[in-house]
Design a protein around this motif. Structure first.
Motif, PDB file in Angstrom:
ATOM      1  N   MET A 300     -15.580 -56.899  -0.408  1.00 47.60           N
ATOM      2  CA  MET A 300     -14.893 -56.192   0.665  1.00 47.60           C
ATOM      3  C   MET A 300     -15.489 -54.796   0.768  1.00 47.60           C
ATOM      4  SD  MET A 300     -10.902 -55.439   0.993  1.00 47.60           S
ATOM      5  CE  MET A 300     -10.241 -54.767   2.507  1.00 47.60           C
ATOM      6  N   LEU A 301     -15.760 -54.247  -0.403  1.00 49.90           N
ATOM      7  CA  LEU A 301     -16.278 -52.881  -0.458  1.00 49.90           C
ATOM      8  C   LEU A 301     -17.605 -52.881  -1.214  1.00 49.90           C
ATOM      9  CD1 LEU A 301     -15.707 -49.732  -0.250  1.00 49.90           C
ATOM     10  CD2 LEU A 301     -14.620 -49.948  -2.487  1.00 49.90           C
ATOM     11  N   VAL A 302     -18.561 -52.126  -0.683  1.00 52.61           N
ATOM     12  CA  VAL A 302     -19.844 -52.004  -1.381  1.00 52.61           C
ATOM     13  C   VAL A 302     -20.082 -50.531  -1.710  1.00 52.61           C
ATOM     14  CG1 VAL A 302     -22.336 -52.374  -1.272  1.00 52.61           C
ATOM     15  CG2 VAL A 302     -20.790 -53.978  -0.126  1.00 52.61           C
ATOM     16  N   ILE A 303     -20.306 -50.259  -2.984  1.00 50.13           N
ATOM     17  CA  ILE A 303     -20.709 -48.913  -3.379  1.00 50.13           C
ATOM     18  C   ILE A 303     -22.224 -48.960  -3.525  1.00 50.13           C
ATOM     19  CG2 ILE A 303     -20.504 -47.080  -5.094  1.00 50.13           C
ATOM     20  CD1 ILE A 303     -17.760 -48.117  -5.835  1.00 50.13           C
ATOM     21  N   GLU A 304     -22.904 -48.336  -2.577  1.00 49.79           N
ATOM     22  CA  GLU A 304     -24.374 -48.342  -2.620  1.00 49.79           C
ATOM     23  C   GLU A 304     -24.840 -47.088  -3.352  1.00 49.79           C
ATOM     24  OE1 GLU A 304     -27.043 -49.735   0.652  1.00 49.79           O
ATOM     25  OE2 GLU A 304     -25.135 -49.749   1.724  1.00 49.79           O
ATOM     26  N   VAL A 305     -25.586 -47.306  -4.403  1.00 47.41           N
ATOM     27  CA  VAL A 305     -25.979 -46.191  -5.259  1.00 47.41           C
ATOM     28  C   VAL A 305     -27.451 -45.816  -5.038  1.00 47.41           C
ATOM     29  CG1 VAL A 305     -26.008 -45.324  -7.635  1.00 47.41           C
ATOM     30  CG2 VAL A 305     -24.322 -47.049  -6.965  1.00 47.41           C
ATOM     31  N   PHE A 306     -27.707 -44.514  -4.937  1.00 40.70           N
ATOM     32  CA  PHE A 306     -29.076 -43.998  -4.813  1.00 40.70           C
ATOM     33  C   PHE A 306     -29.282 -42.894  -5.835  1.00 40.70           C
ATOM     34  CE2 PHE A 306     -27.705 -45.804  -0.870  1.00 40.70           C
ATOM     35  CZ  PHE A 306     -28.789 -46.594  -0.491  1.00 40.70           C
ATOM     36  N   ASP A 307     -30.529 -42.687  -6.192  1.00 40.97           N
ATOM     37  CA  ASP A 307     -30.881 -41.648  -7.165  1.00 40.97           C
ATOM     38  C   ASP A 307     -31.264 -40.386  -6.394  1.00 40.97           C
ATOM     39  OD1 ASP A 307     -32.126 -40.003  -9.003  1.00 40.97           O
ATOM     40  OD2 ASP A 307     -33.108 -41.673 -10.079  1.00 40.97           O
ATOM     41  N   ILE A 308     -30.445 -39.346  -6.583  1.00 41.35           N
ATOM     42  CA  ILE A 308     -30.618 -38.115  -5.793  1.00 41.35           C
ATOM     43  C   ILE A 308     -31.936 -37.411  -6.109  1.00 41.35           C
ATOM     44  CG2 ILE A 308     -29.615 -36.345  -7.304  1.00 41.35           C
ATOM     45  CD1 ILE A 308     -27.801 -35.549  -4.933  1.00 41.35           C
ATOM     46  N   SER A 309     -32.511 -37.746  -7.269  1.00 39.59           N
ATOM     47  CA  SER A 309     -33.720 -37.031  -7.696  1.00 39.59           C
ATOM     48  C   SER A 309     -35.005 -37.728  -7.229  1.00 39.59           C
ATOM     49  CB  SER A 309     -33.734 -36.904  -9.221  1.00 39.59           C
ATOM     50  OG  SER A 309     -33.902 -38.170  -9.807  1.00 39.59           O
ATOM     51  N   ALA A 372     -12.661 -40.819  -0.948  1.00 35.37           N
ATOM     52  CA  ALA A 372     -13.467 -41.546   0.042  1.00 35.37           C
ATOM     53  C   ALA A 372     -13.000 -42.995   0.137  1.00 35.37           C
ATOM     54  CB  ALA A 372     -14.941 -41.479  -0.340  1.00 35.37           C
ATOM     55  N   THR A 373     -12.743 -43.614  -1.015  1.00 34.20           N
ATOM     56  CA  THR A 373     -12.335 -45.025  -1.023  1.00 34.20           C
ATOM     57  C   THR A 373     -10.983 -45.200  -0.346  1.00 34.20           C
ATOM     58  OG1 THR A 373     -13.435 -45.128  -3.164  1.00 34.20           O
ATOM     59  CG2 THR A 373     -12.169 -47.044  -2.513  1.00 34.20           C
ATOM     60  N   GLU A 374     -10.053 -44.306  -0.671  1.00 32.65           N
ATOM     61  CA  GLU A 374      -8.720 -44.414  -0.078  1.00 32.65           C
ATOM     62  C   GLU A 374      -8.791 -44.268   1.437  1.00 32.65           C
ATOM     63  OE1 GLU A 374      -6.358 -41.560  -2.186  1.00 32.65           O
ATOM     64  OE2 GLU A 374      -6.009 -42.934  -3.873  1.00 32.65           O
ATOM     65  N   LYS A 375      -9.605 -43.303   1.879  1.00 29.04           N
ATOM     66  CA  LYS A 375      -9.741 -43.090   3.327  1.00 29.04           C
ATOM     67  C   LYS A 375     -10.379 -44.301   3.977  1.00 29.04           C
ATOM     68  CE  LYS A 375     -10.161 -38.259   4.683  1.00 29.04           C
ATOM     69  NZ  LYS A 375     -11.236 -37.266   4.681  1.00 29.04           N
ATOM     70  N   LEU A 376     -11.452 -44.751   3.379  1.00 30.40           N
ATOM     71  CA  LEU A 376     -12.196 -45.876   3.945  1.00 30.40           C
ATOM     72  C   LEU A 376     -11.319 -47.121   4.056  1.00 30.40           C
ATOM     73  CD1 LEU A 376     -14.873 -47.159   4.844  1.00 30.40           C
ATOM     74  CD2 LEU A 376     -15.452 -47.489   2.456  1.00 30.40           C
ATOM     75  N   LEU A 377     -10.473 -47.339   3.050  1.00 28.94           N
ATOM     76  CA  LEU A 377      -9.628 -48.532   3.056  1.00 28.94           C
ATOM     77  C   LEU A 377      -8.294 -48.296   3.768  1.00 28.94           C
ATOM     78  CD1 LEU A 377     -10.217 -49.726  -0.620  1.00 28.94           C
ATOM     79  CD2 LEU A 377     -11.276 -50.628   1.444  1.00 28.94           C
ATOM     80  N   GLY A 378      -8.079 -47.047   4.176  1.00 26.24           N
ATOM     81  CA  GLY A 378      -6.866 -46.751   4.929  1.00 26.24           C
ATOM     82  C   GLY A 378      -5.594 -46.849   4.127  1.00 26.24           C
ATOM     83  N   ILE A 379      -5.641 -46.416   2.864  1.00 25.02           N
ATOM     84  CA  ILE A 379      -4.416 -46.500   2.070  1.00 25.02           C
ATOM     85  C   ILE A 379      -3.949 -45.127   1.615  1.00 25.02           C
ATOM     86  CG2 ILE A 379      -4.756 -48.829   1.179  1.00 25.02           C
ATOM     87  CD1 ILE A 379      -5.675 -47.256  -1.418  1.00 25.02           C
ATOM     88  N   GLY A 380      -4.556 -44.071   2.210  1.00 25.52           N
ATOM     89  CA  GLY A 380      -4.228 -42.699   1.807  1.00 25.52           C
ATOM     90  C   GLY A 380      -2.736 -42.446   1.701  1.00 25.52           C
TER      91      GLY A 380
END
Ligand SMILES: Nc1nc2c(c(=O)[nH]1)N(C=O)[C@@H](CNc1ccc(C(=O)N[C@@H](CCC(=O)O)C(=O)O)cc1)CN2
Ligand SMILES: Nc1nc2c(ncn2[C@@H]2O[C@H](COP(=O)(O)OP(=O)(O)OP(=O)(O)O)[C@@H](O)[C@H]2O)c(=O)[nH]1
Ligand SMILES: [Mg+2]
Length: 456
Positions: A300-309, A372-380
């Motif tokens: 349902m939710l994807v946390i896409e991870v990137f390396d900032i460096s 961010a997750t709460e906002k994205l899922l609308g459960i704030g």
């Protein structure tokens, strides 16, 4: 109605097992298989009393010692006479006691048949019965709270009040259609429109609350995805609060999917840490990448991870596109914020409204991720006491009702005849009555109880 019996506790070794009998003859069947030590007859026991004694077979031979409880109609779970025998919790002895009850004339209960009888005898509404089911499957505070609200009848009252209003309106509409010349209480179109709007707003609210409620109740299937070595497993461990996934500076460390649930505020994330997605010739890694992609499809939710460096490369962009095509809810995490930032953020912002920086290694950025997750899922601002539906059947009925009532409103606005509007309202009201079980077909009722377990 025939007498039914079943083992109401799980068929596994335990302290005690309960065999439940319900029906007109439940107590006399109990009397045949159970002999109180005090010698008084089970048949004379008052409701809500119990006795200690022997469980015996046809020949009077002792099978076990146990306790028998009597409930007299209508004061019982099913509304019928009920007799409960608790014996020692062995699998064989439990089955044997059940067989004795069957020998004495009880029939093996169908799934959910006790609760179905409670429903048919007016002890429970259909939604309340579904609340019982929710209690059994509840795995956390939200789920239990929601089950209790359903069992208490809140959902039933809410929907029932709504449908009753429509039934009244339908009555008025019918009278108006039949005797338009008579001086009947005026149904002004404005009133009708008002009622429809109110009902729609009410349904909209519980349907909207439902999604948030289900998320809080059941958790969110979440996949942590990204190229190798960006820190996916480190993030998984950070969220769990302990080292579950192996972390090394070798790209391609994680191969299988690692699944674990983590709490993020009130949210339960059902996390899958996956193999770094990229082109590879390594046989084992390839399989890992395929599994990761499969997991992504079901998330349902994807946390896409990137390396900032590290600057974004072709593979990062391919992944962003791939996930975008799946149409999932996406949070983009720029990890390793303790290192120098060389990533162009604006590029990522095209793929999600939620781009956050964290350092999984230093456990920094958890709060941002939560927000961010709460906002994205609308459960704030979700209220834990909101009434939510117990299952897919209920939500499907509510959605059907909403559809018809919206159509009724539309017909009204387009100046169609009240006949046409009546049909829509009738369909809408029926969907609500089916939801509460006040007008559910036998097939619907059977379907509901077939999902229960035997003995419930
Ligand atoms: N031993 C046992 N425990 C159990 C159950 C059961 O059947 N047996 N239940 C099964 O799920 C639940 C409790 N459900 C019950 C619901 C109603 C009544 C009952 O006697 N109702 C009467 C109340 C009358 C009064 O107000 O005092 C009634 O409705 O008339 C009993 C159990 C959970 N625990
Ligand atoms: N400086 C810094 N290093 C980090 C951070 N998070 C992870 N790392 C390091 O990055 C390397 C890779 O971390 P992993 O968590 O194994 O990365 P992964 O994405 O799971 O990698 P694969 O399983 O190979 O796909 C390790 O050496 C980590 O210590 C961070 O926030 N800051
Ligand atoms: Mg890993």
């Amino acid at each position: 109605m025939k007498d039914i019996c079943a083992v109401s506790t799980p068929l596994a070794e335990g302290g005690i097992s309960v065999i439940r009998i319900s029906g007109e003859n439940a107590i006399s069947i109990g009397a045949k298989v159970f002999k109180p030590l005090s010698c008084k007859s089970v048949e004379n026991m008052a409701g809500y009393t119990c006795a200690y004694g022997k469980i015996v077979d046809k020949n009077g031979r002792e099978v076990d010692d146990g306790v028998l409880t009597v409930f007299r109609a209508p004061k019982s779970y099913t509304g019928e006479n009920v007799c409960e025998i608790s014996c020692h919790g062995g699998i064989y002895v439990t089955k044997k006691v059940l067989r004795l009850c069957i020998e004495q004339g009880a029939e093996l209960a169908q799934r959910g048949e006790f609760t179905k009888r409670a429903f048919l005898n007016g002890k429970l509404s259909l939604t309340q019965a579904e609340g019982v089911m929710e209690t059994i499957s509840a795995q956390g505070e939200y789920a239990l709270n929601s089950a209790n609200l359903t069992k208490e009848g809140r959902l039933f009252r809410l929907i029932s009040d709504m449908s009753r209003k429509f039934v009244t309106i339908l009555g008025e509409l019918a009278a108006w259609v039949d005797y338009p010349e008579e001086d009947l209480p005026e149904i002004s179109e404005d009133n009708l429109r008002e009622s429809l709007k109110n009902a729609l707003a009410g349904l909209d609210k519980i349907i909207a609350d439902h999604d948030s409620g289900m998320i809080l109740k059941n958790g969110v299937d979440t996949v942590i995805a990204g190229k190798p070595n960006v820190g996916k497993s480190t993030l998984m461990n950070m969220l769990l609060g302990y080292d579950r996934s192996i972390v090394t500076n070798v790209a391609g460390t994680t191969r299988d999917v690692i699944e674990e649930s983590a709490k993020l505020g009130e949210l339960i994330l059902k996390l899958s840490d996956t193999a770094g997605i990229h082109e590879t010739d390594d046989e084992v890694e390839k399989i890992g990448v395929d599994i990761a992609k499969k997991k992504l499809k079901n998330a349902m939710l994807v946390i896409e991870v990137f390396d900032i460096s590290r600057e974004l490369d072709e593979e990062d962009l391919e992944l962003l596109e791939y996930v975008k095509k799946l149409g999932k809810k996406v949070i983009i995490v720029l990890n390793k914020s303790d290192l120098e930032n060389v990533v162009e953020r604006s590029l990522l912002e095209k793929y999600s409204d939620y781009v956050i920086e964290i350092s999984a290694k230093l456990d920094e950025g958890r709060e941002e991720l939560q927000k961010a997750t709460e906002k994205l899922l609308g459960i704030g601002g979700y209220d834990a006491d909101s009434t939510i539906f117990a299952n897919e059947r209920q939500i499907a009925c509510a959605e059907r009702a909403r559809k018809y009532l919206a159509m009724a409103l539309e017909s009204l606005d387009m100046g169609e005849t009240l006949d046409a509007v009546t049909v829509m309202i009738d369909n809408g009201a029926n969907a609500l009555l089916e939801l509460t079980g006040e007008k559910a077909t036998e097939a619907v009722v059977d379907e509901v109880f077939s999902k229960f377990c035997v003995g419930k």
